[in-house]
Write an enzyme that holds these catalytic residues in place. Structure first.
Site, PDB file in Angstrom:
ATOM      1  N   ALA A 107      54.735 -12.576  47.188  1.00 39.00           N
ATOM      2  CA  ALA A 107      54.398 -13.992  47.302  1.00 39.00           C
ATOM      3  C   ALA A 107      55.088 -14.766  46.195  1.00 39.00           C
ATOM      4  CB  ALA A 107      52.882 -14.182  47.197  1.00 39.00           C
ATOM      5  N   MET A 108      55.121 -16.084  46.349  1.00 33.65           N
ATOM      6  CA  MET A 108      55.822 -16.933  45.385  1.00 33.65           C
ATOM      7  C   MET A 108      55.029 -18.201  45.124  1.00 33.65           C
ATOM      8  SD  MET A 108      58.375 -17.583  43.438  1.00 33.65           S
ATOM      9  CE  MET A 108      58.430 -19.087  42.468  1.00 33.65           C
ATOM     10  N   ASN A 161      55.387 -21.354  44.443  1.00 32.77           N
ATOM     11  CA  ASN A 161      55.924 -22.715  44.514  1.00 32.77           C
ATOM     12  C   ASN A 161      54.798 -23.719  44.258  1.00 32.77           C
ATOM     13  OD1 ASN A 161      58.427 -21.609  45.589  1.00 32.77           O
ATOM     14  ND2 ASN A 161      57.238 -21.302  47.471  1.00 32.77           N
ATOM     15  N   GLU A 196      48.940 -15.778  42.276  1.00 33.08           N
ATOM     16  CA  GLU A 196      49.762 -16.965  42.561  1.00 33.08           C
ATOM     17  C   GLU A 196      49.026 -18.256  42.206  1.00 33.08           C
ATOM     18  OE1 GLU A 196      52.657 -16.139  42.930  1.00 33.08           O
ATOM     19  OE2 GLU A 196      52.480 -14.107  43.737  1.00 33.08           O
ATOM     20  N   HIS A 252      49.195 -18.959  38.653  1.00 36.51           N
ATOM     21  CA  HIS A 252      50.517 -19.498  38.306  1.00 36.51           C
ATOM     22  C   HIS A 252      50.563 -21.027  38.377  1.00 36.51           C
ATOM     23  CE1 HIS A 252      53.403 -16.337  37.629  1.00 36.51           C
ATOM     24  NE2 HIS A 252      53.303 -15.769  38.820  1.00 36.51           N
ATOM     25  N   GLU A 260      54.547 -14.345  34.323  1.00 39.26           N
ATOM     26  CA  GLU A 260      54.093 -13.216  35.135  1.00 39.26           C
ATOM     27  C   GLU A 260      52.970 -12.415  34.472  1.00 39.26           C
ATOM     28  OE1 GLU A 260      54.677 -13.211  38.032  1.00 39.26           O
ATOM     29  OE2 GLU A 260      56.503 -14.390  38.254  1.00 39.26           O
TER      30      GLU A 260
HETATM   31  N1  BES Z   1      56.974 -15.198  40.832  1.00 33.37           N
HETATM   32  C1  BES Z   1      56.723 -14.010  41.550  1.00 33.37           C
HETATM   33  C2  BES Z   1      57.666 -13.787  42.716  1.00 33.37           C
HETATM   34  C3  BES Z   1      59.056 -13.437  42.284  1.00 33.37           C
HETATM   35  C4  BES Z   1      59.319 -12.202  41.762  1.00 33.37           C
HETATM   36  C5  BES Z   1      60.086 -14.313  42.424  1.00 33.37           C
HETATM   37  C6  BES Z   1      60.600 -11.872  41.366  1.00 33.37           C
HETATM   38  C7  BES Z   1      61.357 -14.006  42.021  1.00 33.37           C
HETATM   39  C8  BES Z   1      61.627 -12.769  41.495  1.00 33.37           C
HETATM   40  C9  BES Z   1      55.302 -13.963  42.075  1.00 33.37           C
HETATM   41  O1  BES Z   1      54.385 -14.684  41.346  1.00 33.37           O
HETATM   42  C10 BES Z   1      54.864 -12.541  41.992  1.00 33.37           C
HETATM   43  O2  BES Z   1      54.727 -12.050  40.907  1.00 33.37           O
HETATM   44  N2  BES Z   1      54.666 -11.882  43.121  1.00 33.37           N
HETATM   45  C11 BES Z   1      54.285 -10.500  43.147  1.00 33.37           C
HETATM   46  C12 BES Z   1      52.852 -10.324  43.543  1.00 33.37           C
HETATM   47  C13 BES Z   1      51.953 -10.237  42.376  1.00 33.37           C
HETATM   48  C14 BES Z   1      50.519 -10.119  42.797  1.00 33.37           C
HETATM   49  C15 BES Z   1      52.278  -9.086  41.456  1.00 33.37           C
HETATM   50  C16 BES Z   1      55.165  -9.827  44.184  1.00 33.37           C
HETATM   51  O3  BES Z   1      55.814 -10.516  44.924  1.00 33.37           O
HETATM   52  O4  BES Z   1      55.153  -8.619  44.210  1.00 33.37           O
HETATM   53 ZN    ZN Z   2      53.910 -13.892  39.550  1.00 31.31          ZN
END
Ligand code: BES
Ligand code: ZN
Length: 870
Positions: A276-277, A279, A312, A315, A334
């Protein structure tokens, strides 16, 4: 070709993409953006006006831009407009605009007409393929906003955004703001959606999604919330909605700052690289982690939905409202979002026992950080590849673990005040590591800046050797710190690293742990009385490993099930295993220790234990020890399996359901329990015929076990189900299960499928990784990967490519490991350089473990053989 030409060519190919930061002569204030996507032709037209501030006289302006064509660029200043020339630098990913009359310090406007492509790479503004139609969606982080619009694409160059989307009549769109107008035209069959101007934010948080989205609607404390998806999945959005409502309300209170955007949309996108992202105001998601029917979803799916969502949503404050100045501090995003995840979940679902999950994540971080090839939390990164590779277990899990340690040292309320002060101070702006820990030190009056610096800027993890003795005046605990490495040579060589460790001690008579700061290499701590045992990492909240003297360890293992919390058992179990990997603990002692957990009923502890049993079963056995080990595993796990049965009791907790699934999986695969295998085959057929007849939480185990000795007919059934009209969760369940078929022809068939273009490229890398990691499929999979590398490579995207490389960790034999090293040296994978070194180190460690522990494992198993007595 001459040698030097070959050298220059390979240098060009191997050198990381050129990277440069934008000059600071011109900075953005506001973007007006209009996009007209053409979903059929997979392209879009863009019109952009950027209001900028010119700091110094300049006749050129450089922006980030990639894969687009410029049709017209003009720059207006003080009422005068001049046409600009455009120079593209595809390597540097920039476009430079030059004007005849230099711009003067002050405001100016850049106008750009351009066209771009909706690419198939899951980045920038990209094409996403749903059922029978195309969608256009975005993924900008870290550095792909420049594919969607010419931009100052660096996190510190925040601006406001006013976005307009021109879409087909039957379609709608989602973006960061709310829709402020919807008017027909400009062309026939189109309508124009204008979104409200965003607050100041970074380019990587811009979001757009065009399609026939359907949403379910709710709210939290006056903030509108929607969970959206393609129409056929619209009924699967309720669970996430309830979770999101609770989480937004929770974080509003916790952070003491109201949710910073006008609304929250959460959208499941048919093709999505990450999980997920975040935004701003428009979280985008992979379908299988957002969409589920609460009544039929597995426990694991429900936990995943809620925890990814909490991450998310956190964030929105940590990352979106306050953003790191540069990617080197990505942990400020993160790590904090990961730390914050458990906060709302503990309140919403106390039965999930999230605090133990946190200890589990710490364990993953500790493991990565025990490698010589780890990295410090804060780490310089300039190129696209370097930046992408920073999104790793160190940024996420180590940071979260260190924050948890500092939080428990300061107390939750003090820590929270620090967090609130930091967020307030840097709202709608950027921050660095120092900004955080200075604020925290100020708020708490404690030297946490020094503590944090020692854990953030130093790589690795301290091992505390702890010795408890009884003295006349009471108890005494001596602790000595030393950097821990799995690698024996590195460990023995020693290092200069010195940490400021908040060390807490707990004995049977203590109501609460007593904590002190350990600042020196060696330090003694006096205790009022001499106690029967002392635990040096209460609640598993410290980011360090502990090695006890043998007497202390014995006392602790006696009280493990009665006086230690599950999190404490888990951290002890992890440290013991780490000492086995280092060669300072016999594997037999570890297994004896594991026997003490035979009646364990905590999901996460059992998950860890069964995982280790699988690892030993996969890599440390030989033909002589295998049957004995299998028999021992059966004796260890059967009583639990029998007590739990295959059918959950009415009202049984999700925790127990999950635990059943782990126990049966290990019993069936690693223990080769014939009865379990047979029952799994029966239930798999039953599940295929009627999914409701098997507990959803057990389905994965049942399908995987049946696949292990499944034939082509069973394979075909899974495949057909997967390709039929099933929910995202079930699709993923069958897809995952396909990787458990072990017949070489079926393994090759799976891999063919993964690179054929029939599997979504969001899934291929993980699927290939699974086949490379499973011992039963590894060598066939590896041969295929090598022989078909160009096709495999084409199925990788920059964010997921590492998955395939990471599988090398499990190449636990010298020839295989060596082969992988040679292969990836000749075929480098982008953004996986450090990952490769780490994987090779893990493989080496496995190889050494096998060499050093096989004998002692044999001796121990002989002593444990049936009839040998216990
Ligand atoms: N910001 C990240 C998504 C991301 C990761 C964008 C790497 C660009 C490069 C997002 O918040 C995230 O961390 N997603 C995780 C899930 C989270 C619960 C650990 C993912 O996508 O695995
Ligand atoms: Zn993240």
């Amino acid at each position: 070709m001459s040698k030097s030409v070959v050298f220059v060519l390979s240098f060009l190919l191997l050198s990381p993409a050129f990277a440069q930061r934008l000059p600071d002569t011109v900075v953005p204030a506001h973007y007006e953006l209009t996009f007209t996507p053409d979903l059929k032709a997979a392209k879009f037209a863009g019109q952009e006006t950027i209001r900028v501030h010119v700091a110094r006289p300049a006749s050129t302006v450089t922006l980030d831009a990639l894969e687009m064509e410029f049709h017209e660029v003009t720059i207006t200043q003080a009422g005068k407009t001049q046409k600009a020339g455009v120079t593209l630098d595809p390597k540097g990913e920039t476009a430079t605009f030059s004007v005849g009359n230099a711009l003067e310090p002050g405001p100016a406007e850049i106008h750009i007409r351009y066209t771009g492509i909706l690419n198939g790479q899951l980045r920038g503004f990209y094409l996403s393929k749903g059922k029978g139609r195309n969608y256009a969606t975005t993924q900008m982080e870290p550095t792909d906003a420049r594919r969607a619009f010419p931009s100052f694409d660096e996190p510190a160059l925040k601006a406001t955004f006013a976005i307009t989307l021109v879409v087909d009549e039957g379609d709608t769109a989602i973006s960061n703001g709310r829709i402020v107008s919807d008017t027909p035209g400009p062309a026939a069959g189109k309508h124009t959606l204008r979104f409200s101007t965003t607050p100041r934010m970074s380019t990587y948080l811009v979001a757009m999604a065009v399609g026939d989205w359907k949403c379910s609607e709710g709210a939290a404390e006056g903030i509108p919330i929607r969970i959206c998806s393609t129409p056929e999945n619209a009924r699967l959005t309720k669970y996430a909605l309830v979770a999101a409502e609770q989480q937004v309300a929770y974080f509003n209170q916790y952070f003491g700052i109201r949710y910073p955007f006008e609304k929250l949309d959460v959208l499941a996108v048919p093709d999505f690289e990450a999980g997920a992202m975040e935004n701003a105001g428009a979280i985008f998601y992979r379908e299988s982690v957002l969409l589920a029917d609460e009544n039929t979803a597995s426990a694991a799916t429900k936990r995943a939905i809620a925890s990814v969502l909490a991450h998310e949503i956190a964030h929105m404050w940590f990352g979106d409202l306050v953003t790191m100045k540069w990617w080197d501090d990505i942990w400020l995003n993160e790590g904090f979002a990961s730390w914050a995840t458990s906060k709302p979940l503990k309140v919403w679902k106390p039965e999930w026992k999230r605090d133990i999950q946190d200890v589990y994540s710490s364990g993953n971080a500790l493991s990565l950080d025990s490698l010589a090839n780890t990295r410090p939390i804060r780490r310089q990164a300039e190129t696209r590849e370097e930046i992408n590779e920073l999104f790793d277990g160190i940024a996420y899990s180590k940071t979260a673990a260190v924050l948890r340690m500092v939080e428990s040292y300061l107390g939750e309320e003090t820590f929270r005040r620090g967090v609130q002060a930091y967020l307030k101070k840097h709202s709608y702006a950027n921050a660095t590591a120092e900004d955080f820990w200075n604020t925290l030190a100020q708020e708490s009056g404690k030297p946490v800046d020094a503590v944090m610096r020692s854990f953030v800027d130093q790589a690795g993890v301290p091992l505390l050797r702890v010795r408890a003795t009884c003295e006349k005046q009471g108890g005494m605990v001596e602790a000595e710190q030393q950097r821990f490495f799995y690698d024996r040579q590195a460990f023995e060589k020693g290092s200069d690293s010195l940490w400021q460790v908040p060390l807490c001690l707990r004995g049977p008579g203590d109501a609460a742990p007593k904590c002190e700061l350990m600042t020196r290499r060696k330090q003694s701590f006096m205790q009022e009385k001499c106690q029967p045992w002392v635990l040096a990492n209460p609640a598993g909240s410290g980011y360090y490993r502990v090695a006890y003297d043998s007497e202390s360890l014995r006392s602790l293992s006696h009280v493990m099930q009665t006086e230690l919390s599950p999190g404490e058992r888990l951290s002890l179990l992890n440290d013991q295993w780490a000492l086995v990997r280092l060669g300072q603990q016999e594997i037999g002692d570890y297994l004896s220790f594991a026997e003490g957990l035979r009646d364990e009923r905590t999901r996460v502890v059992m998950f860890t234990l069964t995982g280790r049993l699988d690892y030993i079963g996969d890599y440390l056995l030989n033909d002589a020890t295998r049957p004995k080990y299998q028999a021992w595993v059966q004796r260890l796990l059967r009583p639990t399996a029998q007590k739990l049965g295959w059918q959950p009791r009415a009202g049984e907790s999700d925790e127990l359901r999950s635990l059943r699934a782990y126990v049966l999986m290990t019993l069936g695969r690693t223990g080769r329990d014939a009865e379990v295998r047979a029952e799994a085959r029966k239930l798999a057929e039953q599940y295929l015929a009627d999914p409701k007849s098997v507990d959803a939480t057990l389905a994965e185990t049942v399908l995987s076990l049946a696949a292990l000795d499944g034939d082509a007919a069973l394979y075909q059934k899974y495949l057909a189900k997967m390709e039929s009209d099933v929910e995202p969760e079930e699709h993923e369940r069958y897809q995952d299960a396909l990787t458990y078929f072990t017949g070489p022809a079926l393994v090759r068939r799976s891999l063919e499928y993964a690179v054929s273009g029939r599997m979504r490229n969001q899934d291929s890398p993980g699927f290939i990784r699974d086949l490379l990691e499973l011992r039963e499929t590894q060598s066939v999979a590896w041969d295929f990967v090598k022989a078909n590398w160009p096709r495999v490579e084409a199925a990788l995207t920059i964010g997921n490519a590492r998955d395939v490389v990471r599988a090398v960790s499990t190449f636990c034999e010298v020839p295989a490991r060596h082969d992988a090293e040679t292969f990836f040296a000749a075929h480098p994978v982008p953004a996986a350089e450090r990952t490769l070194r780490q994987a090779l180190e893990n493989a080496n460690n496995c190889i050494n473990l096998r060499a050093t522990q096989q004998q002692s494992l044999a001796a121990w198993l002989a002593g444990r053989a049936e009839g040998a007595g216990r």
